[in-house]
Design an enzyme around this catalytic site. Sequence first.
Site, PDB file in Angstrom:
ATOM      1  CG  ASP A 178      -1.605   1.257   1.514  1.00 57.10           C
ATOM      2  OD1 ASP A 178      -2.301   1.709   0.590  1.00 57.10           O
ATOM      3  OD2 ASP A 178      -1.485   1.826   2.627  1.00 57.10           O
TER       4      ASP A 178
HETATM    5 MG   LIG Z   1      -2.913   3.236   3.444  1.00 51.73          MG
END
Ligand SMILES: [Mg+2]
Length: 231
Positions: free
Chosen positions: A9
């Site tokens: 991420d």
């Molecule tokens: Mg994040």
Amino acid sequence: MKYKTLLFDVDDTLLDFQITEAKALNALFAEQGIDLTPEVKTSYKALNHHLWREFENGKMTREEVTGSRFGRLFQQFGQTVDSLEMEKRYRHYLNQGHDLIPGSRELLETLAPEADLYIVTNGVSQTQHQRLTDSGLLPYFKEVFVSEEVGAQKPMKEFFDYVFARIPEIEKSKTVIIGDSLTSDIKGGNSAGIDTVWFNKNQLPEISEIQPTYRIDSLNELLRVLEIEKD
Ligand SMILES: [Mg+2]
């Protein structure tokens, strides 16, 4: 190493979105000549958080979230603003923010020769590409998957199906996702059938329905989790 494919991420995992967001809000409000009081800031964060959860759950589109958030915010204070225009200016400032989470560059430098690194991010394509380029992190990744281009978002299975279909010879048992969000990264990884590392740097409370494979509270700990030898 235990894993061959690492899915990262971006926001609040590799890049510090809290800093980027604060700077962009300050710049936007200064430009508009509006006082950014702590109350407005708190309301914006709560509203924005809520809208992105709606997006994760497929109840709102990305455009609905970003296009309406400033209008909704000012509505709470009994004011009317041009929501789209404010979003455009906000994005201009957001695109410039690429503060690193401490240790992220060093971590990627250690990992890149050992495994295949990919970005999996919910967000606006141009913003994420620009921030990854400007931060100097982009070269560590084989490919960048942004929800806007994929047409689905974390935690949706469709997002992960798309990603898996584009990673050559992927082995799910040797794939792990690393992220700060239980509701998108960890929930998504769980339903996609891969291991997960929850980067809980702010010591947020657990959610019993969403269990990560591993928990870390600093990026340094990731090397231990992935069983890489440090010299
Ligand atoms: Mg994040």
